[in-house]
Design a protein around this motif. Structure first.
Motif, PDB file in Angstrom:
ATOM      1  N   SER A 206       0.849  -1.184   0.000  1.00 51.60           N
ATOM      2  CA  SER A 206       0.000   0.000   0.000  1.00 51.60           C
ATOM      3  C   SER A 206       0.886   1.236   0.000  1.00 51.60           C
ATOM      4  N   CYS A 207       0.291   2.349  -0.335  1.00 50.16           N
ATOM      5  CA  CYS A 207       1.081   3.564  -0.498  1.00 50.16           C
ATOM      6  C   CYS A 207       1.459   4.227   0.822  1.00 50.16           C
ATOM      7  N   ASP A 260      -9.532   5.738  -2.900  1.00 50.17           N
ATOM      8  CA  ASP A 260      -8.803   5.217  -4.068  1.00 50.17           C
ATOM      9  C   ASP A 260      -7.710   4.225  -3.687  1.00 50.17           C
ATOM     10  N   GLY A 261      -7.578   3.904  -2.397  1.00 53.78           N
ATOM     11  CA  GLY A 261      -6.631   2.888  -1.983  1.00 53.78           C
ATOM     12  C   GLY A 261      -5.231   3.389  -1.693  1.00 53.78           C
ATOM     13  N   THR A 262      -5.002   4.703  -1.846  1.00 51.76           N
ATOM     14  CA  THR A 262      -3.691   5.250  -1.473  1.00 51.76           C
ATOM     15  C   THR A 262      -3.396   4.926  -0.017  1.00 51.76           C
ATOM     16  N   ILE A 263      -4.404   5.089   0.824  1.00 57.61           N
ATOM     17  CA  ILE A 263      -4.345   4.646   2.218  1.00 57.61           C
ATOM     18  C   ILE A 263      -5.121   3.333   2.303  1.00 57.61           C
ATOM     19  N   ALA A 278       3.434  -2.146  10.190  1.00 57.45           N
ATOM     20  CA  ALA A 278       3.101  -2.321   8.776  1.00 57.45           C
ATOM     21  C   ALA A 278       4.256  -1.867   7.890  1.00 57.45           C
ATOM     22  N   PHE A 279       4.871  -0.756   8.242  1.00 53.17           N
ATOM     23  CA  PHE A 279       5.999  -0.231   7.473  1.00 53.17           C
ATOM     24  C   PHE A 279       7.191  -1.180   7.557  1.00 53.17           C
ATOM     25  N   GLN A 280       7.498  -1.626   8.754  1.00 52.24           N
ATOM     26  CA  GLN A 280       8.645  -2.514   8.948  1.00 52.24           C
ATOM     27  C   GLN A 280       8.453  -3.869   8.275  1.00 52.24           C
ATOM     28  N   LEU A 284       3.976  -0.997   3.546  1.00 54.63           N
ATOM     29  CA  LEU A 284       3.798   0.406   3.192  1.00 54.63           C
ATOM     30  C   LEU A 284       5.050   0.971   2.528  1.00 54.63           C
ATOM     31  N   VAL A 285       4.827   1.853   1.559  1.00 52.53           N
ATOM     32  CA  VAL A 285       5.941   2.582   0.940  1.00 52.53           C
ATOM     33  C   VAL A 285       6.258   3.821   1.760  1.00 52.53           C
ATOM     34  N   PHE A 286       5.220   4.494   2.239  1.00 51.16           N
ATOM     35  CA  PHE A 286       5.376   5.730   3.017  1.00 51.16           C
ATOM     36  C   PHE A 286       4.613   5.618   4.338  1.00 51.16           C
ATOM     37  N   LEU A 287       5.154   6.242   5.365  1.00 53.90           N
ATOM     38  CA  LEU A 287       4.503   6.243   6.676  1.00 53.90           C
ATOM     39  C   LEU A 287       4.696   7.585   7.354  1.00 53.90           C
TER      40      LEU A 287
END
Length: 438
Positions: A206-207, A260-263, A278-280, A284-287
């Motif tokens: 996810s973004c 739109d699924g960005t989040i 989730a990031f680790q 996720l690409v960005f957090l």
């Protein structure tokens, strides 16, 4: 960040890292009388008498660093030992338990780790003592951070850590997608995500995520979106100003990103730790999160594969909400002389440096951000200093609990599709006008 019960910031605001609030995190729920004038808070300064055992009360220590500092104190003060009382990780529960202790005038809690937005409420109700400002090195601390501990011109809480929101991003994936710089706008971020997701290893990612569960973290993320679009929640005089085109652009970004699924949809349940994990774990690409994430992510599978940048905004770099944790002294505590000395020890530059090095906690001391050795070890420090100095405080009001609850209710309704952005902001404006008129 309020009386009877309920908020997170750190905040996280919040959540607690190293036993300190993250969000600058506050609280929700009814304030049952928090709209008082607070004039009684101008009581005579405490005498700070009594020596002996005390307690330090904060959110759950997720890094193990707090007990180390307390052990150092206890070794040097065997007759004035500090017992660490750990509360739940979310700031709402922390605030609730601190208020319950104060309302019963219990001496069980001595030194409190408070969210930066709790000062006005706690001081106005005389739950915490006014402190001798001249005994703390406030002149060496960042001015916006010091101001969070003040109420009606007096010091009621001493900064132990600060907090500014940062954008964590996967450098390895951006580089592989041909992107050399982190995004500075929301549009750039979503475009970068689209490129990254073309990579085979990133198709299921996810973004972007922040903190969107209905707690103080939602207030923090909403405030950042509004401020980063040129809006504001209240004006310079504390009057509500949220039913504006600028605020709508900020809320629209969050609402549309969910649609739109960005989040990702599951982010509606995220607090700070959910987003970090989730990031680790590569989801996720960005957090958007607090700096405490840095040291923990460095110990994870993405070590060396991520970096930190300022939060993006509508037309350029965004504005963080101001977070952090202060130390306050319960008005009902015993052994206040010991407590005052412990607060000086815990908030010293030496202790702050330890927390920075071992838990990535943002220091209130200005010179630590200009230390070449620390900048090399923590390359995000210049961005963090900028985040803190340009951060926008959440509304500093005695009835903060009611204010943040109103924000959370309306924003959550918009994010979950129960109301349009415009209607949610119109209703929030009306709610805040009633609350601030009390």
């Amino acid at each position: 960040m309020k009386t009877s019960t309920a908020r997170a910031i750190q905040c996280s605001a919040a959540l607690a890292a190293a036993g300190l609030l993250l969000t600058a995190c506050g609280s929700s729920g009814g304030s049952g009388g928090s709209g008082g004038s607070g004039g009684s808070a101008q009581a005579a300064p405490a005498t700070f008498k009594g020596r002996g055992p005390i307690t330090y009360v904060a959110g759950k220590d997720t890094t193990g660093t707090v007990q180390t500092i307390i052990d150092r104190w206890n070794k040097a003060h065997p007759k004035e030992k500090v017992t660490f009382i750990q509360l739940p990780t979310d700031a709402d529960s922390q605030r609730q338990q601190m208020i319950q202790n104060a309302e019963t005038k219990s001496d069980a809690y001595t030194v409190l780790a408070t969210d930066v937005v709790w000062t006005s409420e706690f001081a106005a109700h005389q739950w915490i003592e006014p402190l001798p400002a001249q005994q703390f090195p406030l002149g060496r601390m960042l001015k916006p951070v010091v101001e969070t501990g003040q109420y009606r011109g007096r010091l009621y809480a001493v900064p132990a850590s600060s907090n500014g929101g940062l954008l964590f991003y996967r450098t390895d994936l951006l580089k592989k997608a041909g992107i050399t710089e982190p995004p500075t706008t929301w549009a750039q971020m979503t475009a970068d995500c689209a490129e990254v997701k073309k990579l085979p290893e990133a198709k299921s990612m996810s973004c972007y995520a922040g903190q969107f569960q209905k707690y103080e973290g939602l207030t923090v993320n909403f405030a950042e979106a509004v401020n980063s679009a040129g809006g504001r929640i209240v004006d310079a005089d504390g009057k509500p100003d949220v039913d504006t085109p600028q605020a709508k652009k900020g809320l629209d970004f969050l609402v549309k990103s969910f649609k739109d699924g960005t989040i990702p949809k599951e982010a509606i349940t995220y607090q700070e730790e959910d987003g970090r994990q989730a990031f680790q774990s590569g989801k996720l690409v960005f957090l958007n999160n607090w700096p405490y994430v840095y040291s923990l992510a460095q110990k994870s599978a993405i070590k060396g594969k991520f970096a930190v940048a300022p939060l993006p905004g509508l037309n350029g770099p965004g504005a963080s909400s101001l977070g952090g944790a202060n130390l306050a002294l319960s008005s009902f505590a015993k052994n206040k002389a010991t407590a005052l000395d412990f607060m000086k020890f815990f908030t010293s530059e030496e202790s702050s440096t330890y927390f920075l090095k071992n838990a990535s906690l943002a220091s209130p001391y200005a010179d630590l951000y200009d230390n070449a050795a620390l900048d090399k070890q923590f390359p995000y420090l210049p961005d963090l200093k900028q985040s803190i100095t340009k951060a926008v405080p959440r509304p500093r009001v005695v009835q903060y609990g009611d204010v943040t609850a109103a924000v959370q209710n309306e924003v959550y309704a918009a994010l979950t599709g129960k109301k349009s952005s415009g209607q949610a902001l119109k209703d929030l404006q009306a709610d805040l006008q009633k609350l601030t008129a009390q």
